[in-house]
Design a protein around this motif. Structure first.
Motif, PDB file in Angstrom:
ATOM      1  N   GLU A 169       0.803  -1.221   0.000  1.00  0.00           N
ATOM      2  CA  GLU A 169       0.000   0.000   0.000  1.00  0.00           C
ATOM      3  C   GLU A 169       0.837   1.273   0.000  1.00  0.00           C
ATOM      4  O   GLU A 169       0.513   2.242  -0.692  1.00  0.00           O
ATOM      5  N   ALA A 170       1.930   1.283   0.771  1.00  0.00           N
ATOM      6  CA  ALA A 170       2.740   2.502   0.863  1.00  0.00           C
ATOM      7  C   ALA A 170       3.673   2.672  -0.327  1.00  0.00           C
ATOM      8  O   ALA A 170       4.175   3.771  -0.570  1.00  0.00           O
ATOM      9  N   GLY A 171       3.898   1.589  -1.075  1.00  0.00           N
ATOM     10  CA  GLY A 171       4.759   1.697  -2.250  1.00  0.00           C
ATOM     11  C   GLY A 171       4.238   2.685  -3.271  1.00  0.00           C
ATOM     12  O   GLY A 171       5.005   3.271  -4.038  1.00  0.00           O
ATOM     13  N   ARG A 172       2.939   2.909  -3.265  1.00  0.00           N
ATOM     14  CA  ARG A 172       2.343   3.850  -4.215  1.00  0.00           C
ATOM     15  C   ARG A 172       2.816   5.276  -3.983  1.00  0.00           C
ATOM     16  O   ARG A 172       2.737   6.105  -4.893  1.00  0.00           O
ATOM     17  N   GLN A 173       3.279   5.552  -2.762  1.00  0.00           N
ATOM     18  CA  GLN A 173       3.805   6.894  -2.483  1.00  0.00           C
ATOM     19  C   GLN A 173       5.319   6.875  -2.297  1.00  0.00           C
ATOM     20  O   GLN A 173       5.901   7.776  -1.717  1.00  0.00           O
ATOM     21  N   GLY A 174       5.948   5.829  -2.828  1.00  0.00           N
ATOM     22  CA  GLY A 174       7.405   5.773  -2.836  1.00  0.00           C
ATOM     23  C   GLY A 174       8.036   5.284  -1.557  1.00  0.00           C
ATOM     24  O   GLY A 174       9.251   5.424  -1.375  1.00  0.00           O
ATOM     25  N   VAL A 175       7.250   4.684  -0.656  1.00  0.00           N
ATOM     26  CA  VAL A 175       7.775   4.225   0.625  1.00  0.00           C
ATOM     27  C   VAL A 175       8.167   2.755   0.531  1.00  0.00           C
ATOM     28  O   VAL A 175       7.397   1.924   0.069  1.00  0.00           O
ATOM     29  N   ARG A 176       9.380   2.449   0.973  1.00  0.00           N
ATOM     30  CA  ARG A 176       9.869   1.074   1.006  1.00  0.00           C
ATOM     31  C   ARG A 176       9.690   0.490   2.408  1.00  0.00           C
ATOM     32  O   ARG A 176       9.847   1.202   3.400  1.00  0.00           O
ATOM     33  N   VAL A 177       9.403  -0.809   2.492  1.00  0.00           N
ATOM     34  CA  VAL A 177       9.209  -1.480   3.777  1.00  0.00           C
ATOM     35  C   VAL A 177      10.011  -2.778   3.777  1.00  0.00           C
ATOM     36  O   VAL A 177       9.803  -3.640   2.919  1.00  0.00           O
ATOM     37  N   VAL A 178      10.932  -2.913   4.726  1.00  0.00           N
ATOM     38  CA  VAL A 178      11.874  -4.036   4.742  1.00  0.00           C
ATOM     39  C   VAL A 178      12.032  -4.538   6.178  1.00  0.00           C
ATOM     40  O   VAL A 178      12.030  -3.760   7.126  1.00  0.00           O
ATOM     41  N   THR A 179      12.186  -5.856   6.326  1.00  0.00           N
ATOM     42  CA  THR A 179      12.445  -6.463   7.627  1.00  0.00           C
ATOM     43  C   THR A 179      13.890  -6.944   7.708  1.00  0.00           C
ATOM     44  O   THR A 179      14.396  -7.573   6.774  1.00  0.00           O
ATOM     45  N   LEU A 180      14.554  -6.662   8.827  1.00  0.00           N
ATOM     46  CA  LEU A 180      15.871  -7.228   9.120  1.00  0.00           C
ATOM     47  C   LEU A 180      15.679  -8.463   9.996  1.00  0.00           C
ATOM     48  O   LEU A 180      14.970  -8.410  11.005  1.00  0.00           O
ATOM     49  N   ILE A 181      16.292  -9.584   9.620  1.00  0.00           N
ATOM     50  CA  ILE A 181      16.180 -10.791  10.430  1.00  0.00           C
ATOM     51  C   ILE A 181      17.570 -11.272  10.844  1.00  0.00           C
ATOM     52  O   ILE A 181      18.527 -11.208  10.072  1.00  0.00           O
ATOM     53  N   THR A 182      17.687 -11.725  12.072  1.00  0.00           N
ATOM     54  CA  THR A 182      18.934 -12.291  12.573  1.00  0.00           C
ATOM     55  C   THR A 182      18.641 -13.631  13.223  1.00  0.00           C
ATOM     56  O   THR A 182      17.505 -13.958  13.528  1.00  0.00           O
ATOM     57  N   GLY A 183      19.677 -14.379  13.462  1.00  0.00           N
ATOM     58  CA  GLY A 183      19.533 -15.630  14.204  1.00  0.00           C
ATOM     59  C   GLY A 183      19.849 -15.453  15.664  1.00  0.00           C
ATOM     60  O   GLY A 183      20.066 -16.418  16.391  1.00  0.00           O
ATOM     61  N   GLY A 184      19.861 -14.190  16.103  1.00  0.00           N
ATOM     62  CA  GLY A 184      20.228 -13.875  17.486  1.00  0.00           C
ATOM     63  C   GLY A 184      21.492 -13.038  17.525  1.00  0.00           C
ATOM     64  O   GLY A 184      22.419 -13.259  16.731  1.00  0.00           O
TER      65      GLY A 184
END
Length: 248
Positions: A169-184
């Motif tokens: 939904e936010a991509g339409r206004q140029g907003v990127r959404v990303v998750t960082l994942i770690t194993g701890g």
């Protein structure tokens, strides 16, 4: 610098992960606004940033409180003109026990906390992002799980659903959404935890590189993902687990 003059808000900034990311943002030139529930820990991070020549402001904000979150982001945007980056690293208040032994309340708590805080903080930030912006989440878990986690792993999966929907939904206004994942991240485990060494060894076991991410690693990757150099990256997870979490 990667984030020169960017305006960044960091929730849970007094914690180890939030503090590491806030410091990295500031090193890369961002004007950082630190939010959390404990003034003393926020001030410690802000002092570190200022001592290194960066810019930081603090605010006591309960990320479960809709009005508090909206007022905080509105205040930042009113003074800075916009919000460029939003990062949420608050604890989900989990109770880890086998599902057959856990109460409904303890099972649901991390899921509800994750869903509410991520939704509120993302919505508030996106309202002040025009033409561009980056939202970072922390803690997706991939397909793997293990017994005894209660609602914790489910809360991480909930965050991934939130990330996908907001990216759409936010991509339409140029907003990127990303998750960082770690194993701890061993440095985030309190020294007072009696089984810290054993837990660190357990976390390191499944990695492909024979080591775990450091707080500095998380901060550096977050700064890159938040920068324009990663401008094509959205609706994605960035895996900094040293191979402990296998992509699917």
């Amino acid at each position: 610098m990667l984030l020169q003059d960017k305006v960044a808000v960091v929730y849970g900034a007094g914690g180890s992960i939030g503090g590491a990311v806030a410091r990295a943002f500031a090193r890369e030139g961002a004007r950082v606004h630190l939010a959390g529930r404990t003034r003393a820990t926020l001030d410690k991070v802000a002092d570190d940033i200022r001592a290194a020549g960066g810019t930081a402001e603090t605010a006591v904000v309960d990320a479960l409180d809709e009005r508090a979150v909206d007022d905080f982001t509105g205040s930042v945007a009113a003074r800075a003109g916009r919000i460029d980056v939003s990062f949420n690293a608050i604890s989900v208040q989990d109770v880890q026990r086998p599902l057959a032994e856990i109460s409904v309340e303890d099972f649901l708590r991390p899921i509800q906390v994750a869903a509410r805080t991520q939704f509120l903080t993302i919505r508030a930030a996106v309202r002040h992002m025009t033409g561009s912006g980056v939202v970072l989440l922390f803690g997706g878990g991939g397909p793997q799980t293990q017994p005894g986690l209660g609602g914790f792993k489910v809360s991480l999966d909930t965050m991934e659903g939130i990330r996908r929907q907001w990216a759409c939904e936010a991509g339409r206004q140029g907003v990127r959404v990303v998750t960082l994942i770690t194993g701890g991240v061993p440095e985030s485990i309190p020294d007072s935890y009696a089984g810290k060494d054993e837990l660190e060894a357990e976390l390191r076991g499944p990695t492909l590189l024979g080591r775990l991410a450091t707080l500095a690693d998380v901060g550096e990757v977050a700064a890159f993902v938040a920068s324009d150099r990663a401008r094509t990256m959205t609706s994605a997870t960035v895996n900094v687990s040293c191979g402990a979490i296998v992509d699917h």
